[in-house]
Design a protein around this motif. Sequence first.
Motif, PDB file in Angstrom:
ATOM      1  N   LYS A  93      -9.418  -2.220  11.907  1.00 16.63           N
ATOM      2  CA  LYS A  93      -8.576  -2.809  12.951  1.00 16.63           C
ATOM      3  C   LYS A  93      -8.321  -4.275  12.665  1.00 16.63           C
ATOM      4  N   LEU A  94      -9.340  -4.970  12.164  1.00 19.52           N
ATOM      5  CA  LEU A  94      -9.155  -6.367  11.768  1.00 19.52           C
ATOM      6  C   LEU A  94      -8.137  -6.487  10.648  1.00 19.52           C
ATOM      7  N   VAL A  95      -8.208  -5.570   9.677  1.00 20.08           N
ATOM      8  CA  VAL A  95      -7.252  -5.586   8.564  1.00 20.08           C
ATOM      9  C   VAL A  95      -5.831  -5.407   9.086  1.00 20.08           C
ATOM     10  N   TYR A  96      -5.619  -4.458   9.979  1.00 19.49           N
ATOM     11  CA  TYR A  96      -4.279  -4.206  10.499  1.00 19.49           C
ATOM     12  C   TYR A  96      -3.791  -5.368  11.364  1.00 19.49           C
ATOM     13  N   PHE A 152      -4.740  -5.718   3.598  1.00 21.36           N
ATOM     14  CA  PHE A 152      -5.142  -4.367   3.209  1.00 21.36           C
ATOM     15  C   PHE A 152      -5.460  -4.303   1.724  1.00 21.36           C
ATOM     16  N   GLU A 153      -4.633  -4.940   0.894  1.00 19.90           N
ATOM     17  CA  GLU A 153      -4.893  -4.964  -0.545  1.00 19.90           C
ATOM     18  C   GLU A 153      -6.179  -5.722  -0.859  1.00 19.90           C
ATOM     19  N   PHE A 154      -6.405  -6.823  -0.166  1.00 19.23           N
ATOM     20  CA  PHE A 154      -7.614  -7.618  -0.385  1.00 19.23           C
ATOM     21  C   PHE A 154      -8.860  -6.818  -0.010  1.00 19.23           C
ATOM     22  N   PHE A 155      -8.796  -6.110   1.094  1.00 22.36           N
ATOM     23  CA  PHE A 155      -9.927  -5.289   1.529  1.00 22.36           C
ATOM     24  C   PHE A 155     -10.212  -4.184   0.515  1.00 22.36           C
TER      25      PHE A 155
END
Length: 840
Positions: A93-96, A152-155
């Motif tokens: 949720k943090l990523v989004y 998202f890519e970083f995660f």
Amino acid sequence: MAAPTLQQPSFLLANLKTDSTTKPLLQRCQDLVKIIEEYPAKELHLIFPWLVECVFGSLDGIIAGWNLRLLHPRNHEYNIVMEFLNPSGPMMKLVYKLQAEEYKYEVPVNYLPGPVKACIQEGVLPDCPLFHNKLQFPLSGLLSLNLALNPFEFFMFNFAYCLITPKIHPQGYHGSSTDSAYFVLVDTYLKYFLPSEGNVPPSPFLDSRGSVTAPSPRSSSVSFAGYGVHSPSLLKHHIFHQPSVNADPSAQEIWRSETLLQMFVEIWLHHYSLEMYQKLQSPQVKLALLQYRLSMSSMPCQPHAPPGSGTLHTYQVLLPFHSPPPLWGLLEEPFSPTEEHVLVVRLLVKHLHAFSNSLKPEQLSSSPSAHSHTHTSPLEEFKRVVVQRFVQQKLYLFLQHCFGHWPLDASFRAVLETWLSYIQPWRYTGEKTNPQVDQSRTVPDKWESFVQENLLMYTKLFQVFLNRTVRTDLVNAKNALMVFRVAKVFAQPNLAEMIQKGEQLFLEPEHVLHHRQPRGYLTPSQGGSFLSSRQRVMTDVVFRVKSHVYALEGQDCQYKQMFGTELRGAVMKLIQIIAQARQTAKRISDHSNEMAANNSFLSWFGMGPADHNNTFTGAEHEESGECLKKTHEFLERALENLCQIFKLNQGQLSQLISNLSSSQDDGNSKQLPDCIQGENGLILTDLGRMQIISGLRRFDLHYQGDPELQPIRSYENALLVRLFYKISSLVNERFGAHMNALCSRPDFLGRLGRHYLAEQDSSVKLKHSPMSRRTLERNRQPRLSLRSLASYRTILLLLLCYVVGALLSFGPISSTLIILTGGFLFGLFMTLFGDKLKTH
């Protein structure tokens, strides 16, 4: 932070760092959930890189993070971590939330795989579009380049990189890799973002257009102005970022699936040798692919293309118009994948097959011309090309590297099963089949195109496996099982014929191909014939097979046929080795049974052959009776399958095995491995090493060290062994010179002294392995040894003697004198008649 209040981001980050060292994981996760829910993205943006590092560890491996690879269900923190990192959990949720605001996070280029890093630092755009339009050019120079990734890519980059970061396992750690939190998370993410049924669930945070912002479409040309490349490259157009797709809401979500897959493939598989990198960068290969692509695009009527055949039409082509001096040193990274790494790759392969095979039958059979984005969803398009486009090349190179560098031991099973999983996509169709029936069912004809487009996966890797097998010990049941597994897979009905047909297509002469190709391709309705249409499809299939081989092995590759004369000879050599290994296993098994028979109840009392060499009584686990029985069974079935694959004549095979058996019965089995006599003993030659590895010959193992210093056996009393060693050492140290003088005498007393003070088998001439002369002479010196008195067998025999003496009314002293007298008389008898008894 039970009730976190709004504060400056710097204080928020500082408080979180403090809490990470003082609070337990459960409370930290609860606090993070509240922070993610209540704080705006502007403030969460500053804690995101630190939080990702805390979870997955630093890229350099200094910070361990939550140790996802070492976390197992029995740990009380396992469920907390899994809930927090779930695809629908707080972390995502943090990523989004950050993705909706289009924040960027930098990753140093130095942490990319060697080939990608070298491409970028040479000024060449990498093949993977994941890295396009993301380079940050600093003023300090090329070596400090960074990639700007979205949240998202970083995660996903950090999550994927966690697998290849070296980990130090704690002492006594025995956990399995397949039930770790990391392995389960990989499986969960794959099922969530690459679903076999349904669509990817939408993200909870939406922007003004109704979806999380997807990455910007990649431009059709990228100029490296001032970066070493002064001309544009031909880039791949992305099927999911076309303007026509934007009308479909599901197309806004498919980029996550593609990003996850590309990140996994690039980080886990994009490692290979310098030689292979140079081959893939060959201008001839790229030019050949480009010419074929242009020739196909100029055809007025496109042929039917089976699923997954769009590789050449959509693959990116880079032409090195300008090439700066290569930085080859950057490629020489010591890449040694772990067994855990390979198991995760196998999980990826199995899921991608299941994902691709879930394509609807009507979509699978429809022609490309019938495909339109109004009828076919982006996810279905993704399933169509996912294996061939994203995985095939890099997995082939990854497996080839593992086949060539993996140790010759049983841990290779993980690599082997990954290979076998890839070349059997029909196992992951979701159909429920009987395991017994599944072993012998025919490979359906619809997989012929897959076999042809992955020809090298079958033929080249089989040849490399063959070269490995002849250097392994097939007497080991685990190694024999691997040979049986490969033979069983390739013996599946119809598979060998598919491979053979693919080889025939690749070997189709060019002049015959051009002669077949008509100048115009007209459909039957336009006045053409069905024959010309069939020829057109045949020509396209030949080009696809050739392009596959040239793309992976280079334009100048020397292809060796799997069913050719050369490989057939190698298979016959393997059959010889298998037959020899079977006989060796049988010989060892018979010897073990013979030794077990000799160690009967009577021999336990000293009436059987004594263990003069003090060797271990138990055989190794790999050479136990049960394992040797399995070895024989695996090798027997492997022989049957190899004969079925290569259609070998049973008569010739039986003659070959019988000749081998007779030659070994003549005494070859008793010979030592090939070796030469050195200054300190025998030295193995290369041929001798091969004989030992293959299980053809072995040394008779004899302990050559000090017999008194051998490990304490299970049939010995440890306290008595140590006590008698101290007593005998004191006696030998004090009276050693007298013992030497006594044993040196040629008369009867000298012979009697040698019987009691010298080793019983000192007269036997053995061929020793290299050993210092000083150690050898020290071990041969006469000395008193009391270690046999510490054996439980000897102790029980003495107790029985004392019991018998007590029954006959003898006291302890009398019984002791009788025992000593009996031992002395036995020594006299052996001294007088021992040599005569040995000759008989």
